[in-house]
Structures are given as structure tokens and as C-alpha cells.
Design a protein around this motif. Structure first.
Motif, PDB file in Angstrom:
ATOM      1  N   UNK A  25       0.847  -1.197   0.000  1.00 29.69           N
ATOM      2  CA  UNK A  25       0.000   0.000   0.000  1.00 29.69           C
ATOM      3  C   UNK A  25       0.877   1.241   0.000  1.00 29.69           C
ATOM      4  N   UNK A  26       0.458   2.302  -0.710  1.00 31.84           N
ATOM      5  CA  UNK A  26       1.236   3.541  -0.709  1.00 31.84           C
ATOM      6  C   UNK A  26       1.080   4.352   0.567  1.00 31.84           C
ATOM      7  N   UNK A  27       0.167   3.955   1.447  1.00 33.36           N
ATOM      8  CA  UNK A  27      -0.073   4.710   2.672  1.00 33.36           C
ATOM      9  C   UNK A  27       0.347   3.893   3.887  1.00 33.36           C
ATOM     10  N   UNK A  28       0.488   4.579   5.006  1.00 36.01           N
ATOM     11  CA  UNK A  28       0.823   3.893   6.248  1.00 36.01           C
ATOM     12  C   UNK A  28       2.317   3.833   6.501  1.00 36.01           C
ATOM     13  N   UNK A  29       2.653   3.635   7.746  1.00 34.79           N
ATOM     14  CA  UNK A  29       4.054   3.552   8.154  1.00 34.79           C
ATOM     15  C   UNK A  29       4.688   2.262   7.644  1.00 34.79           C
ATOM     16  N   UNK A  30       5.949   2.375   7.176  1.00 31.62           N
ATOM     17  CA  UNK A  30       6.695   1.209   6.694  1.00 31.62           C
ATOM     18  C   UNK A  30       8.032   1.122   7.441  1.00 31.62           C
ATOM     19  N   UNK A  31       8.418  -0.092   7.776  1.00 30.76           N
ATOM     20  CA  UNK A  31       9.730  -0.324   8.378  1.00 30.76           C
ATOM     21  C   UNK A  31      10.419  -1.395   7.550  1.00 30.76           C
ATOM     22  N   UNK A  32      11.525  -1.011   6.906  1.00 28.98           N
ATOM     23  CA  UNK A  32      12.275  -1.941   6.071  1.00 28.98           C
ATOM     24  C   UNK A  32      13.584  -2.260   6.785  1.00 28.98           C
ATOM     25  N   UNK A  33      13.795  -3.524   7.077  1.00 32.03           N
ATOM     26  CA  UNK A  33      15.032  -3.962   7.728  1.00 32.03           C
ATOM     27  C   UNK A  33      15.929  -4.601   6.671  1.00 32.03           C
ATOM     28  N   UNK A  34      16.978  -3.880   6.314  1.00 30.38           N
ATOM     29  CA  UNK A  34      17.862  -4.327   5.236  1.00 30.38           C
ATOM     30  C   UNK A  34      19.253  -3.719   5.440  1.00 30.38           C
ATOM     31  N   UNK A  35      20.270  -4.506   5.213  1.00 31.16           N
ATOM     32  CA  UNK A  35      21.641  -4.024   5.318  1.00 31.16           C
ATOM     33  C   UNK A  35      21.999  -3.201   4.080  1.00 31.16           C
ATOM     34  N   UNK A  36      22.942  -2.285   4.269  1.00 31.57           N
ATOM     35  CA  UNK A  36      23.338  -1.402   3.181  1.00 31.57           C
ATOM     36  C   UNK A  36      23.873  -2.185   1.979  1.00 31.57           C
ATOM     37  N   UNK A  37      24.653  -3.243   2.265  1.00 25.63           N
ATOM     38  CA  UNK A  37      25.216  -4.047   1.179  1.00 25.63           C
ATOM     39  C   UNK A  37      24.106  -4.716   0.377  1.00 25.63           C
ATOM     40  N   UNK A  38      23.091  -5.232   1.072  1.00 21.16           N
ATOM     41  CA  UNK A  38      21.980  -5.892   0.376  1.00 21.16           C
ATOM     42  C   UNK A  38      21.180  -4.876  -0.447  1.00 21.16           C
ATOM     43  N   UNK A  39      20.960  -3.694   0.100  1.00 23.22           N
ATOM     44  CA  UNK A  39      20.231  -2.666  -0.640  1.00 23.22           C
ATOM     45  C   UNK A  39      20.987  -2.261  -1.893  1.00 23.22           C
ATOM     46  N   UNK A  40      22.308  -2.206  -1.800  1.00 20.74           N
ATOM     47  CA  UNK A  40      23.128  -1.894  -2.968  1.00 20.74           C
ATOM     48  C   UNK A  40      22.975  -2.983  -4.033  1.00 20.74           C
ATOM     49  N   UNK A  41      22.950  -4.246  -3.608  1.00 18.83           N
ATOM     50  CA  UNK A  41      22.769  -5.345  -4.557  1.00 18.83           C
ATOM     51  C   UNK A  41      21.401  -5.296  -5.223  1.00 18.83           C
ATOM     52  N   UNK A  42      20.376  -4.996  -4.439  1.00 12.46           N
ATOM     53  CA  UNK A  42      19.006  -5.000  -4.961  1.00 12.46           C
ATOM     54  C   UNK A  42      18.746  -3.845  -5.919  1.00 12.46           C
ATOM     55  N   UNK A  43      19.403  -2.715  -5.691  1.00  6.09           N
ATOM     56  CA  UNK A  43      19.173  -1.531  -6.526  1.00  6.09           C
ATOM     57  C   UNK A  43      20.166  -1.405  -7.673  1.00  6.09           C
ATOM     58  N   UNK A  44      21.243  -2.186  -7.623  1.00  3.28           N
ATOM     59  CA  UNK A  44      22.228  -2.137  -8.687  1.00  3.28           C
ATOM     60  C   UNK A  44      23.144  -0.939  -8.640  1.00  3.28           C
ATOM     61  N   UNK A  45      23.229  -0.288  -7.482  1.00 10.20           N
ATOM     62  CA  UNK A  45      24.153   0.833  -7.321  1.00 10.20           C
ATOM     63  C   UNK A  45      25.112   0.511  -6.176  1.00 10.20           C
TER      64      UNK A  45
END
Length: 220
Positions: free
Chosen positions: A165-185
Motif C-alpha cells: 500500500x502507498x499509505x501507512x508507516x513502513x519499516x524496512x530492515x535491510x543491510x546497506x550491502x543488500x540494498x546496494x545489490x538489490x538496486x544495482x548501485x
């Protein structure tokens, strides 16, 4: 609200007449459960043999990556149905954890009763088709959206595509290295992008945790 009003407010039963609802209440077995705050309502991987309705309260919905390398936590509020698409199809198991964020009231209807009701009441059958079709359409849309040409946009697209959903509070638990892998940057680029997004008020982040406040504009 009494049970009649709560039933009428749920997405599956909207549009039915008073006589239809009275007939359904008289001929259907309903199971009711109370969950105190922080108690687990449903677990990822649990078989989905009945349709579960959140009649009152709020719950935390936690979705994990297949390898449990990161997770996304969202808040769902009553009235709603907990993963109705999992009652049918190839994989009839819950893919998310549902944990009570406050005192919650849950109502369950057995799958066989759902099939009987959709056979007897055309409006209920249309409601169920609309619910499942809407979920399928929302799931299909993100993969066809344009990929942003800047690092902040790529991070936001990753976050947006993992939320239901585009509304409501979100909490994403992810390491910086994993986020870099997922986004390709690169990792440094991810760090800079998160700092820019935090400075602009889109989100907050600390070690391994990204928090998006209860504002749609934060990541639209």
C-alpha cells in the motif's frame, strides 16, 4: 459496532442486502478469536484453510525476502482480509507474518463455506473476484514502471515495489550491502541517496532500518 455491522463493513460482504446478511449469519459457521498486542495471528508458511478477517484493531504485516535477507513491515487496519488470494491457487499458504499491534478481533470462515456462499450469492462472488483481481493487478504493475535515472529514485522504487500500500508507516530492515545489490548501485551511492532522502523528509534510517512515516507523499 455489532457483528452484523462489522460483517457488512468487510470488503467481501459489501453490497449485500440486509436479508442476505441475515441469511448468511444464520447458515454459516463463524469462528472468532482475540489476539492481544504482540501476539502472532498468522505465520509465514502456515496453511491457509480458511478466510481470516480482521474485524477490529491493527496488525503488523511482515514480509520477508525468499532468503530472509531483508523484510518489510506494514500496518493493516480493520476491516480487512488477511491474504485472501492464498485461499486458492498454486500455493495455499500465507507468505507473510501477521502480528497484533493492538488488541485484535479475528473472524474465520472455512474455505468450503466461502465456496458455498460465492455459489449462492452473486454479489459476494463478484466481490471476491474484484478483491483477487485488484491484488493481481497491483502485483503486476511495478515491474513495468520506468526505472529512475538517479540513485534516490532507484532506492525509492525498490522500497515502493516491496510495499502493498502507498499509505501507512513502513519499516524496512535491510543491510546497506543488500540494498546496494538489490538496486544495482554501489554501497557508497546507496548511503548518499539515503542521506539525501532523509534530509528531504522522505524517510529516516539508522543501522539496517529504514522507516517511512505515515505519509503517502513520502515515497510517491
Amino acid at each position: 459496532m455489532n457483528f452484523y455491522d462489522k460483517l457488512a463493513a468487510t470488503p467481501l460482504f459489501q453490497g449485500l442486502t440486509s436479508s442476505d446478511l441475515i441469511q448468511i449469519i444464520g447458515q454459516t459457521k463463524f469462528s472468532f478469536y482475540k489476539f492481544a498486542s504482540d501476539k502472532t495471528i498468522r505465520n509465514e508458511g502456515e496453511p491457509c484453510r480458511s478466510m481470516a478477517f480482521l474485524l477490529s484493531g491493527t496488525a503488523r504485516m511482515v514480509t520477508y525476502a525468499d532468503d530472509h535477507g531483508f523484510s518489510v513491515e506494514e500496518t493493516v487496519t480493520a476491516p480487512c482480509i488477511l491474504q485472501p488470494e492464498r485461499l486458492f491457487g498454486l500455493t495455499q499458504r500465507y507468505t507473510r507474518n501477521f502480528i497484533a499491534a493492538s488488541s485484535c478481533a479475528i473472524m474465520e470462515i472455512d474455505k468450503n463455506d466461502i465456496l458455498r456462499l460465492t455459489d449462492e450469492f452473486v454479489i459476494l462472488r463478484i466481490n471476491l473476484l474484484n478483491i483477487i483481481s485488484t491484488l493481481a493487478q497491483k502485483a503486476d504493475r511495478p515491474i513495468w514502471q520506468h526505472t529512475p535515472d538517479n540513485d534516490e529514485g532507484r532506492v525509492l522504487k525498490f522500497l515502493r515495489s516491496r510495499c502493498t500500500s502507498p499509505t501507512g508507516k513502513k519499516i524496512i530492515r535491510i543491510k546497506m550491502v543488500r540494498l546496494a545489490q538489490e538496486t544495482g548501485i554501489g554501497r557508497l551511492a546507496v548511503s548518499k541517496a539515503l542521506n539525501k532522502l532523509q534530509d528531504s523528509g522522505c524517510l529516516e534510517f539508522s543501522r539496517g532500518i529504514i522507516t517511512i512515516k505515515n505519509q503517502r507523499s513520502s515515497y510517491d
